[in-house]
Design a protein around this motif. Structure first.
Motif, mmCIF file in Angstrom:
data_model
loop_
_atom_site.group_PDB
_atom_site.id
_atom_site.type_symbol
_atom_site.label_atom_id
_atom_site.label_comp_id
_atom_site.label_asym_id
_atom_site.label_seq_id
_atom_site.Cartn_x
_atom_site.Cartn_y
_atom_site.Cartn_z
ATOM 1 N N THR A 1 3.731 -22.899 -60.581
ATOM 2 C CA THR A 1 4.769 -21.458 -59.631
ATOM 3 C C THR A 1 4.093 -20.277 -58.948
ATOM 4 N N SER A 2 3.702 -19.411 -59.941
ATOM 5 C CA SER A 2 3.138 -17.934 -59.792
ATOM 6 C C SER A 2 2.008 -18.030 -58.657
ATOM 7 N N TRP A 3 0.877 -19.262 -58.737
ATOM 8 C CA TRP A 3 0.408 -19.226 -57.695
ATOM 9 C C TRP A 3 0.805 -18.977 -56.066
ATOM 10 N N VAL A 4 1.680 -20.462 -55.737
ATOM 11 C CA VAL A 4 2.350 -20.520 -55.218
ATOM 12 C C VAL A 4 3.627 -19.484 -54.583
ATOM 13 N N GLY A 5 4.415 -19.356 -55.199
ATOM 14 C CA GLY A 5 4.893 -18.226 -55.040
ATOM 15 C C GLY A 5 4.119 -16.873 -55.060
ATOM 16 N N ALA A 6 4.058 -16.049 -54.966
ATOM 17 C CA ALA A 6 2.254 -15.163 -55.183
ATOM 18 C C ALA A 6 2.263 -14.619 -53.318
ATOM 19 N N GLN A 7 3.489 -15.594 -52.252
ATOM 20 C CA GLN A 7 3.195 -14.972 -51.194
ATOM 21 C C GLN A 7 1.856 -16.213 -50.595
ATOM 22 N N HIS A 8 1.434 -17.902 -51.453
ATOM 23 C CA HIS A 8 0.699 -18.446 -50.555
ATOM 24 C C HIS A 8 1.397 -19.628 -50.308
ATOM 25 N N ILE A 9 2.909 -19.391 -49.857
ATOM 26 C CA ILE A 9 3.620 -20.840 -48.588
ATOM 27 C C ILE A 9 3.020 -21.899 -48.184
ATOM 28 N N ASP A 10 2.026 -21.452 -47.407
ATOM 29 C CA ASP A 10 1.023 -22.103 -45.843
ATOM 30 C C ASP A 10 -0.619 -21.872 -46.847
ATOM 31 N N SER A 11 -1.070 -21.984 -48.326
ATOM 32 C CA SER A 11 -2.201 -21.998 -48.509
ATOM 33 C C SER A 11 -2.140 -23.352 -49.215
ATOM 34 N N TYR A 12 -2.496 -24.113 -48.543
ATOM 35 C CA TYR A 12 -3.367 -25.531 -49.517
ATOM 36 C C TYR A 12 -3.161 -25.874 -50.802
ATOM 37 N N VAL A 13 -4.859 -25.077 -51.225
ATOM 38 C CA VAL A 13 -5.029 -25.225 -52.083
ATOM 39 C C VAL A 13 -3.591 -24.637 -53.403
ATOM 40 N N PRO A 14 -3.863 -23.254 -53.755
ATOM 41 C CA PRO A 14 -2.179 -23.561 -54.672
ATOM 42 C C PRO A 14 -0.968 -24.253 -54.209
ATOM 43 N N GLU A 15 -0.847 -25.275 -52.827
ATOM 44 C CA GLU A 15 0.281 -26.046 -52.958
ATOM 45 C C GLU A 15 -0.118 -27.417 -53.704
ATOM 46 N N MET A 16 -1.709 -28.029 -53.568
ATOM 47 C CA MET A 16 -2.371 -28.803 -53.818
ATOM 48 C C MET A 16 -2.058 -28.959 -55.082
ATOM 49 N N THR A 17 -2.430 -27.315 -55.967
ATOM 50 C CA THR A 17 -2.348 -27.249 -57.179
ATOM 51 C C THR A 17 -1.334 -27.498 -57.766
ATOM 52 N N TYR A 18 0.210 -27.311 -57.421
ATOM 53 C CA TYR A 18 1.385 -27.805 -57.778
ATOM 54 C C TYR A 18 1.450 -28.815 -57.456
ATOM 55 N N GLY A 19 1.246 -29.915 -56.904
ATOM 56 C CA GLY A 19 1.372 -31.058 -56.841
ATOM 57 C C GLY A 19 0.228 -31.801 -57.505
ATOM 58 N N VAL A 20 -0.602 -31.292 -58.285
ATOM 59 C CA VAL A 20 -1.740 -31.567 -58.952
ATOM 60 C C VAL A 20 -0.852 -31.186 -60.642
ATOM 61 N N VAL A 21 0.201 -30.563 -60.362
ATOM 62 C CA VAL A 21 0.906 -30.522 -61.923
ATOM 63 C C VAL A 21 1.716 -31.761 -61.996
ATOM 64 N N MET A 22 3.058 -31.423 -60.833
ATOM 65 C CA MET A 22 3.550 -32.380 -61.247
ATOM 66 C C MET A 22 2.470 -33.742 -61.060
ATOM 67 N N LEU A 23 1.769 -34.365 -60.814
ATOM 68 C CA LEU A 23 1.076 -35.843 -60.913
ATOM 69 C C LEU A 23 1.222 -36.369 -62.989
ATOM 70 N N LEU A 24 0.689 -34.441 -63.230
ATOM 71 C CA LEU A 24 -0.117 -34.657 -63.927
ATOM 72 C C LEU A 24 1.221 -34.976 -65.452
ATOM 73 N N MET A 25 2.048 -34.282 -64.809
ATOM 74 C CA MET A 25 3.408 -34.857 -66.070
ATOM 75 C C MET A 25 4.040 -36.154 -65.406
ATOM 76 N N ASP A 26 4.096 -35.877 -64.097
ATOM 77 C CA ASP A 26 4.611 -38.269 -64.178
ATOM 78 C C ASP A 26 3.467 -38.681 -64.742
ATOM 79 N N VAL A 27 2.282 -38.806 -64.698
ATOM 80 C CA VAL A 27 1.294 -39.708 -65.283
ATOM 81 C C VAL A 27 1.566 -39.752 -66.337
ATOM 82 N N THR A 28 1.894 -37.979 -67.876
ATOM 83 C CA THR A 28 1.745 -38.226 -69.116
ATOM 84 C C THR A 28 2.520 -39.237 -69.637
#
Length: 194
Positions: free
Chosen positions: A92-119
């Motif tokens: 959340t912090s990484w995406v919110g640090a004005q990186h809304i258009d950067s794909y690595v923070p967004e992908m990281t957010y998506g990976v965290v969501m994926l990990l939560m869903d898998v677990t």
């Protein structure tokens, strides 16, 4: 093995995660509406992350309404879910640090969501195994319960969509989260009629 300590621990960890996320919201440098408007992406991702944690907590609570027995594997699966959830403040912090258009923070957010869903899916499976004589649990969340797998598949697609336009990852994740916003009504129906 009683489930009450697992539920209390989970409640506490999720409360801490939400607290950590809100502590990352800092006041604007200037005292103007323009300065506040400049922080809109920070508030938006916080709102999304808060909603995400609320949805998971709500579903975890409803899931454990059905549970009668747990074992050591369930404890580890729940800890794996909490580990994945504990990464949410960082993402959340990484995406919110004005990186809304950067794909690595967004992908990281998506990976965290994926990990939560898998677990969370793993937790459901291990609960069914630990409490396999619980006909309500097996009947409601056993074979034929595909919502977790649909969400996992959707999250993989969401992560890849970051290459097209980074915000698509979070947009798709929010759409998938909407599937879980209303906890399983069949669980509520069973609990109220048993």
């Amino acid at each position: 093995m009683p489930k009450s300590r697992l539920e209390a621990f989970t409640d506490g960890v999720i409360a801490i995660i939400i607290t950590i996320m809100v502590l990352d919201l800092h006041a604007p440098e200037a005292g103007s509406f323009a300065a506040l408007w400049g922080m809109r992406s920070v508030f938006l991702i916080y709102l999304i992350s808060f909603f995400t944690m609320a949805v998971y907590w709500n579903n975890h609570h409803h899931l454990f309404l059905l549970i009668k027995k747990i074992n050591g594997r369930v404890l580890w699966a729940n800890l794996a879910f909490l580990f994945a959830a504990s990464l949410m403040p960082f993402a959340t912090s990484w995406v919110g640090a004005q990186h809304i258009d950067s794909y690595v923070p967004e992908m990281t957010y998506g990976v965290v969501m994926l990990l939560m869903d898998v677990t969370f899916w793993l937790l459901i499976r291990l609960l069914i195994h630990a409490d396999r004589h619980n006909t309500a649990l097996v009947g409601l969340l056993g074979e034929g319960y595909y919502k977790p797998l649909m969400t996992i598949s959707g999250n993989v697609i969401a992560i890849l969509l970051a290459f097209l336009w980074p915000p698509l990852t979070i947009i798709v994740d929010v759409a998938l989260l909407a599937l879980w916003a209303q906890p399983e009504k069949r669980i509520e129906h069973h609990v109220h009629h048993s």
